[in-house]
Motif scaffolding. Structure first.
Motif, PDB file in Angstrom:
ATOM      1  N   GLY A 210       3.638  -3.830  66.182  1.00 52.70           N
ATOM      2  CA  GLY A 210       2.393  -3.829  65.130  1.00 52.70           C
ATOM      3  C   GLY A 210       1.824  -2.235  65.403  1.00 52.70           C
ATOM      4  O   GLY A 210       2.488  -1.591  66.073  1.00 52.70           O
ATOM      5  N   THR A 211       1.029  -2.132  64.248  1.00 53.11           N
ATOM      6  CA  THR A 211       0.321  -0.921  64.255  1.00 53.11           C
ATOM      7  C   THR A 211      -1.095  -0.973  64.891  1.00 53.11           C
ATOM      8  O   THR A 211      -1.736  -2.087  64.778  1.00 53.11           O
ATOM      9  CB  THR A 211       0.290  -0.756  62.787  1.00 53.11           C
ATOM     10  N   VAL A 212      -1.512   0.253  65.626  1.00 54.49           N
ATOM     11  CA  VAL A 212      -2.835   0.162  66.265  1.00 54.49           C
ATOM     12  C   VAL A 212      -3.668   1.066  65.336  1.00 54.49           C
ATOM     13  O   VAL A 212      -3.245   2.153  65.020  1.00 54.49           O
ATOM     14  CB  VAL A 212      -2.566   1.108  67.544  1.00 54.49           C
ATOM     15  N   TYR A 213      -4.822   0.181  64.915  1.00 51.05           N
ATOM     16  CA  TYR A 213      -5.732   1.014  64.252  1.00 51.05           C
ATOM     17  C   TYR A 213      -7.016   1.279  65.145  1.00 51.05           C
ATOM     18  O   TYR A 213      -7.499   0.263  65.800  1.00 51.05           O
ATOM     19  CB  TYR A 213      -6.204   0.162  63.153  1.00 51.05           C
TER      20      TYR A 213
ATOM     21  N   GLU B 233       0.635  -9.870  67.665  1.00 51.67           N
ATOM     22  CA  GLU B 233       1.167  -8.643  68.084  1.00 51.67           C
ATOM     23  C   GLU B 233       1.343  -7.584  66.544  1.00 51.67           C
ATOM     24  O   GLU B 233       1.973  -6.642  66.612  1.00 51.67           O
ATOM     25  CB  GLU B 233       2.708  -8.514  68.909  1.00 51.67           C
ATOM     26  N   SER B 234       1.040  -8.130  65.682  1.00 50.62           N
ATOM     27  CA  SER B 234       1.430  -7.272  64.206  1.00 50.62           C
ATOM     28  C   SER B 234      -0.014  -6.442  64.124  1.00 50.62           C
ATOM     29  O   SER B 234       0.310  -5.267  63.367  1.00 50.62           O
ATOM     30  CB  SER B 234       1.375  -8.215  63.114  1.00 50.62           C
ATOM     31  N   ILE B 235      -1.045  -6.288  64.704  1.00 52.07           N
ATOM     32  CA  ILE B 235      -2.210  -5.578  64.580  1.00 52.07           C
ATOM     33  C   ILE B 235      -2.908  -5.372  65.905  1.00 52.07           C
ATOM     34  O   ILE B 235      -3.110  -6.460  66.258  1.00 52.07           O
ATOM     35  CB  ILE B 235      -2.792  -5.673  63.425  1.00 52.07           C
ATOM     36  N   PHE B 236      -3.439  -4.379  66.052  1.00 54.58           N
ATOM     37  CA  PHE B 236      -4.219  -3.914  67.242  1.00 54.58           C
ATOM     38  C   PHE B 236      -5.416  -3.054  66.870  1.00 54.58           C
ATOM     39  O   PHE B 236      -5.261  -2.239  66.286  1.00 54.58           O
ATOM     40  CB  PHE B 236      -3.485  -3.366  68.479  1.00 54.58           C
ATOM     41  N   PHE B 237      -6.511  -3.785  67.132  1.00 57.22           N
ATOM     42  CA  PHE B 237      -7.823  -2.901  66.873  1.00 57.22           C
ATOM     43  C   PHE B 237      -8.569  -2.355  68.011  1.00 57.22           C
ATOM     44  O   PHE B 237      -8.660  -3.010  68.895  1.00 57.22           O
ATOM     45  CB  PHE B 237      -8.737  -4.066  66.141  1.00 57.22           C
ATOM     46  N   ALA B 238      -9.263  -1.152  67.757  1.00 53.37           N
ATOM     47  CA  ALA B 238     -10.191  -0.762  68.691  1.00 53.37           C
ATOM     48  C   ALA B 238     -11.169   0.017  67.830  1.00 53.37           C
ATOM     49  O   ALA B 238     -10.995   0.678  66.712  1.00 53.37           O
ATOM     50  CB  ALA B 238      -9.475   0.265  69.656  1.00 53.37           C
TER      51      ALA B 238
END
Lengths: 96, 334
Positions: free
Chosen positions: B2-5, A91-96
């Motif tokens: 968290g951060t969403v990129y 949950e520290s980073i989410f990518f798309a």
């Protein structure tokens, strides 16, 4: 908000009607992680938990449906053993 | 949290229930509860639904737009906090006031000391290179900081120190495939500069977020002068974090060979170098890991992550400007 301050909740539900069950599933997806059919793992603040409970409460029919919230302490939550299935999401980073 | 990129070109960012959902090509490629999000960064072009914008504002989650190469475009963020006392103190210290001079000394000292730390560590690790000249130059820039009471002269010391540091930055890279000659921006025309610029953009998103939480006006800075649309205070507070967060990530990425020259593309006309989508993902992940890594805060005396440190430093700055503490301590790590 630091993770230690959050409540660790396992939510399980038993709802016979498909439509209502889907709705519950959708709401819970906004609050935690789906780990098994009808089981979610959530980490929530007091407010978030209160909001979730009230949303679910409004939706269900108490005579046929049931929802259970199991609270775990932070150290018990870390000790959960998982064999197969969904692993906790990063949950520290989410990518798309 | 968290951060969403979002780096998928032409993605659609929408909202389902209380979740952010990112769609591309009619498929959902990301679905995250809003309660897990503390920032959204869009790289390149994306459609953001009106519902998402108001929901993010409502939840005080800043939305930042960068170009696909990481150049800062702008951001949508909620109303600044109502804490007028912080902003009042901030404005009262504007210009060449004793407080402004003190904090600028702090920012410059923090940055240069962290630069020196990187160089001395590198020097210790390998005896075959000689950085002593550059370290002396850096020390010569650090020594007069406390006795310099003029912001322009402090800017000069910062420049001299940075020049010494970037003058030997190439020797910090232990990867024969990458070279660094000097700092280049707008546009960066080699991979190393491109990584640095990209990293500083990401850092700026985070530091500006922290400044807003504390209640500052991000556009009034002390080290950086006022310019239309420039968040000078964010740039000020960034200084001490540049070496600690961005330079450290860039160096470890290159030295551990986590990126190769194949991860970069050159734009033929301007010569601008940028990351490929795959390379960008790798770098974003490394940056996020760095942000979440823990260290012991020398002033607070407890463990914290860099992410938390951005806010901590902003709070220490607010305390100083409001006269609650004697000094502003920049974050300097050994």
């Amino acid at each position: 908000m630091k993770d230690e301050l959050k409540k660790k909740v396992i939510v399980s539900y038993d709802v016979p009607e498909d439509k209502r069950r889907t709705k519950i599933h959708k709401i819970l997806k906004s609050y935690g992680q789906w780990v098994q059919y009808s089981v979610f793992e959530c980490q929530l603040t007091e407010t978030q938990y209160a909001k979730l409970r009230s949303r679910l409460h409004k939706l269900i029919k108490p005579d046929t449906d049931s929802i259970r919230f199991y609270f775990l302490c932070a150290c018990c939550f870390d000790k959960i053993e998982r064999i197969g299935g969904e692993q906790p999401r990063d949950e520290s980073i989410f990518f798309a | 949290m968290g951060t969403v990129y979002i780096s998928q070109e032409d993605a659609f960012i929408g909202k389902i229930d209380e979740r952010l959902s990112v769609k591309f090509d009619k498929k959902i490629i990301l679905d995250v509860p809003l309660i897990k999000i503390e920032g959204v960064v869009v790289l390149g072009r994306a459609t953001v639904s009106p519902a998402v914008i108001s929901e993010l504002l409502e939840r005080s989650i800043p939305l930042t737009f960068l170009t696909e190469n990481g150049r800062y475009l702008g951001r949508i963020e909620p109303e600044v906090t109502k804490n007028i006392f912080v902003r009042k103190a901030q404005w009262q210290a504007a210009g060449e006031s004793p407080q402004a001079i003190h904090v600028v000394q702090g920012f410059v000292r923090g940055k240069l000391k962290n630069y020196r730390q990187i160089l001395t560590r590198r020097q210790r690790e390998s005896s075959d290179i000689d950085l002593s000249k550059k370290i002396t130059q850096l020390e010569q820039a650090i020594a007069p900081i406390d006795t310099t009471h003029n912001i322009n002269s402090l800017r000069g010391l910062e420049g001299a120190g940075s020049a010494a540091y970037f003058g030997c930055f190439n020797q910090l890279i232990r990867n024969a495939e990458f070279q660094f000659s000097h700092r280049l921006r707008r546009p960066p025309t080699d991979p190393v500069n491109s990584l640095l610029s990209f990293g500083y953009s990401l850092l700026r998103h985070d530091v500006q977020g922290a400044i807003n939480i504390v209640g500052f006006d991000p556009y009034l800075g002390y080290l950086h002068c006022d310019r239309y649309g420039r968040p000078s205070l964010a740039l000020d507070l960034m200084e001490e974090f540049r070496p600690l967060v961005v330079d450290a990530v860039v160096l470890s990425t290159l030295n551990k060979q986590l990126l190769t020259p194949a991860d970069f593309i050159t734009e033929p006309l301007s010569g601008a170098v940028s990351l490929t989508p795959e390379g960008r993902k790798t770098f974003l992940r490394l940056y996020a890991q760095k942000k979440q890594s823990e260290f012991k805060h020398p002033v607070m005396g407890r463990k914290c992550t860099y992410q938390e440190a951005f806010e901590l430093q902003a709070r220490l700055l607010a305390k100083y400007l409001m006269g609650e503490t004697e000094k502003y301590p920049p974050l300097v790590l050994k």
